[in-house]
Scaffold this motif. Structure first.
Motif, PDB file in Angstrom:
ATOM      1  N   PRO A 199      38.102  13.792  18.939  1.00  0.00           N
ATOM      2  CA  PRO A 199      37.173  14.796  18.424  1.00  0.00           C
ATOM      3  C   PRO A 199      36.991  14.800  16.903  1.00  0.00           C
ATOM      4  N   LEU A 200      38.060  14.725  16.155  1.00  0.00           N
ATOM      5  CA  LEU A 200      37.930  14.774  14.703  1.00  0.00           C
ATOM      6  C   LEU A 200      37.162  13.570  14.166  1.00  0.00           C
ATOM      7  N   GLN A 201      37.463  12.393  14.672  1.00  0.00           N
ATOM      8  CA  GLN A 201      36.765  11.200  14.209  1.00  0.00           C
ATOM      9  C   GLN A 201      35.293  11.229  14.600  1.00  0.00           C
ATOM     10  N   ALA A 202      34.997  11.706  15.799  1.00  0.00           N
ATOM     11  CA  ALA A 202      33.596  11.777  16.228  1.00  0.00           C
ATOM     12  C   ALA A 202      32.790  12.673  15.298  1.00  0.00           C
ATOM     13  N   TRP A 203      33.347  13.829  14.967  1.00  0.00           N
ATOM     14  CA  TRP A 203      32.647  14.738  14.061  1.00  0.00           C
ATOM     15  C   TRP A 203      32.516  14.138  12.668  1.00  0.00           C
ATOM     16  N   LEU A 204      33.562  13.515  12.151  1.00  0.00           N
ATOM     17  CA  LEU A 204      33.492  12.942  10.805  1.00  0.00           C
ATOM     18  C   LEU A 204      32.506  11.776  10.744  1.00  0.00           C
ATOM     19  N   ARG A 205      32.477  10.936  11.778  1.00  0.00           N
ATOM     20  CA  ARG A 205      31.481   9.851  11.814  1.00  0.00           C
ATOM     21  C   ARG A 205      30.073  10.433  11.786  1.00  0.00           C
ATOM     22  N   PHE A 206      29.878  11.521  12.552  1.00  0.00           N
ATOM     23  CA  PHE A 206      28.568  12.178  12.547  1.00  0.00           C
ATOM     24  C   PHE A 206      28.252  12.698  11.143  1.00  0.00           C
ATOM     25  N   GLY A 207      29.229  13.281  10.485  1.00  0.00           N
ATOM     26  CA  GLY A 207      29.014  13.801   9.133  1.00  0.00           C
ATOM     27  C   GLY A 207      28.606  12.712   8.156  1.00  0.00           C
ATOM     28  N   VAL A 208      29.228  11.547   8.267  1.00  0.00           N
ATOM     29  CA  VAL A 208      28.865  10.414   7.408  1.00  0.00           C
ATOM     30  C   VAL A 208      27.412  10.026   7.667  1.00  0.00           C
ATOM     31  N   GLY A 209      27.040   9.912   8.932  1.00  0.00           N
ATOM     32  CA  GLY A 209      25.662   9.552   9.277  1.00  0.00           C
ATOM     33  C   GLY A 209      24.660  10.600   8.837  1.00  0.00           C
ATOM     34  N   LEU A 210      25.020  11.861   8.999  1.00  0.00           N
ATOM     35  CA  LEU A 210      24.134  12.950   8.610  1.00  0.00           C
ATOM     36  C   LEU A 210      23.899  12.946   7.098  1.00  0.00           C
ATOM     37  N   ALA A 211      24.972  12.845   6.327  1.00  0.00           N
ATOM     38  CA  ALA A 211      24.835  12.830   4.866  1.00  0.00           C
ATOM     39  C   ALA A 211      24.019  11.621   4.405  1.00  0.00           C
ATOM     40  N   SER A 212      24.234  10.476   5.039  1.00  0.00           N
ATOM     41  CA  SER A 212      23.499   9.255   4.679  1.00  0.00           C
ATOM     42  C   SER A 212      22.022   9.365   5.022  1.00  0.00           C
ATOM     43  N   THR A 213      21.728  10.045   6.113  1.00  0.00           N
ATOM     44  CA  THR A 213      20.333  10.245   6.513  1.00  0.00           C
ATOM     45  C   THR A 213      19.634  11.188   5.546  1.00  0.00           C
ATOM     46  N   LEU A 214      20.315  12.236   5.173  1.00  0.00           N
ATOM     47  CA  LEU A 214      19.740  13.237   4.275  1.00  0.00           C
ATOM     48  C   LEU A 214      19.577  12.695   2.860  1.00  0.00           C
ATOM     49  N   HIS A 215      20.594  11.997   2.380  1.00  0.00           N
ATOM     50  CA  HIS A 215      20.584  11.452   1.016  1.00  0.00           C
ATOM     51  C   HIS A 215      21.192  10.054   1.039  1.00  0.00           C
ATOM     52  N   PRO A 216      20.383   8.999   1.030  1.00  0.00           N
ATOM     53  CA  PRO A 216      20.953   7.645   0.996  1.00  0.00           C
ATOM     54  C   PRO A 216      21.950   7.520  -0.157  1.00  0.00           C
ATOM     55  N   GLY A 217      22.993   6.758   0.095  1.00  0.00           N
ATOM     56  CA  GLY A 217      24.038   6.571  -0.909  1.00  0.00           C
ATOM     57  C   GLY A 217      25.211   5.850  -0.290  1.00  0.00           C
ATOM     58  N   ARG A 218      26.396   6.109  -0.826  1.00  0.00           N
ATOM     59  CA  ARG A 218      27.600   5.470  -0.272  1.00  0.00           C
ATOM     60  C   ARG A 218      28.669   6.528  -0.034  1.00  0.00           C
ATOM     61  N   THR A 219      29.541   6.233   0.916  1.00  0.00           N
ATOM     62  CA  THR A 219      30.611   7.163   1.280  1.00  0.00           C
ATOM     63  C   THR A 219      31.931   6.574   0.835  1.00  0.00           C
ATOM     64  N   VAL A 220      32.735   7.417   0.173  1.00  0.00           N
ATOM     65  CA  VAL A 220      34.002   6.958  -0.379  1.00  0.00           C
ATOM     66  C   VAL A 220      35.152   7.846   0.090  1.00  0.00           C
ATOM     67  N   VAL A 221      36.336   7.265   0.040  1.00  0.00           N
ATOM     68  CA  VAL A 221      37.582   7.993   0.255  1.00  0.00           C
ATOM     69  C   VAL A 221      38.221   8.124  -1.123  1.00  0.00           C
ATOM     70  N   VAL A 222      38.639   9.335  -1.468  1.00  0.00           N
ATOM     71  CA  VAL A 222      39.301   9.561  -2.749  1.00  0.00           C
ATOM     72  C   VAL A 222      40.792   9.711  -2.467  1.00  0.00           C
ATOM     73  N   ASP A 223      41.588   8.809  -3.030  1.00  0.00           N
ATOM     74  CA  ASP A 223      43.021   8.822  -2.745  1.00  0.00           C
ATOM     75  C   ASP A 223      43.725   9.951  -3.497  1.00  0.00           C
ATOM     76  N   GLU A 224      45.017  10.058  -3.301  1.00  0.00           N
ATOM     77  CA  GLU A 224      45.814  11.140  -3.862  1.00  0.00           C
ATOM     78  C   GLU A 224      45.795  11.153  -5.391  1.00  0.00           C
ATOM     79  N   GLU A 225      45.543   9.998  -5.989  1.00  0.00           N
ATOM     80  CA  GLU A 225      45.521   9.896  -7.447  1.00  0.00           C
ATOM     81  C   GLU A 225      44.121  10.040  -8.028  1.00  0.00           C
ATOM     82  N   GLY A 226      43.129  10.271  -7.171  1.00  0.00           N
ATOM     83  CA  GLY A 226      41.767  10.481  -7.630  1.00  0.00           C
ATOM     84  C   GLY A 226      40.913   9.230  -7.698  1.00  0.00           C
ATOM     85  N   ARG A 227      41.438   8.099  -7.231  1.00  0.00           N
ATOM     86  CA  ARG A 227      40.661   6.859  -7.230  1.00  0.00           C
ATOM     87  C   ARG A 227      39.841   6.776  -5.949  1.00  0.00           C
ATOM     88  N   SER A 228      38.606   6.282  -6.090  1.00  0.00           N
ATOM     89  CA  SER A 228      37.742   6.177  -4.913  1.00  0.00           C
ATOM     90  C   SER A 228      37.718   4.753  -4.380  1.00  0.00           C
TER      91      SER A 228
END
Length: 149
Positions: A66-95
């Motif tokens: 369930p969590l992954q399904a929703w997050l994958r949908f969120g990535v697709g939704l954000a990309s559809t609304l505003h083209p761009g790139r999706t990043v993971v920000v690590d504990e030290e603030g690096r993307s």
């Protein structure tokens, strides 16, 4: 009484939230869907269809975590609304570019190509580090001044 597919998917998702302590992204995604609907009704309807086929049905049938399904949908939704790139920000603030399945423990942001649009949070960790909180403050909230805690 038999549960609807959405009721069953919601039940499974809520159980996953409770079991993990993950933060619920659905309200944020609803806001993105409202933006999309006001901008482009046809694309909104496409995303609602994707929500049913990629989130509700697979969760309800036990075919998707369930969590992954929703997050994958969120990535697709954000990309559809505003083209761009999706990043993971690590504990030290690096993307780092999101390359694997999204994980609810990570800070995941969508960075729109349009510089006039702030970063869109896909997933916020339950216990963000100082660097992750500062990243959200700057890129999502637009705060230019750190607040003392």
């Amino acid at each position: 009484m038999k549960r609807s597919p959405q009721d069953e998917a919601d039940r499974r998702f809520n159980e996953a939230l409770e079991a993990t302590g993950a933060l619920d992204p659905r309200e944020s995604y609803r806001g993105l869907l409202r933006q999309l609907k006001s901008r482009d009704e046809a694309t909104y309807q496409e995303m609602v269809s994707r929500w049913k086929s990629e989130v509700i049905e697979p969760i309800q049938q036990g075919e998707a975590e369930p969590l992954q399904a929703w997050l994958r949908f969120g990535v697709g939704l954000a990309s559809t609304l505003h083209p761009g790139r999706t990043v993971v920000v690590d504990e030290e603030g690096r993307s780092h570019t999101l390359e694997d399945l999204p994980d609810w423990r990570n800070l995941i942001l969508h960075l729109p190509e349009d510089r006039g649009v702030r970063a869109i949070p896909i997933s916020l960790p339950p216990d963000p580090t100082g660097a992750q909180s500062a990243t959200v403050d700057l890129l999502v909230e637009g705060k230019l001044k750190l607040e003392k805690k």
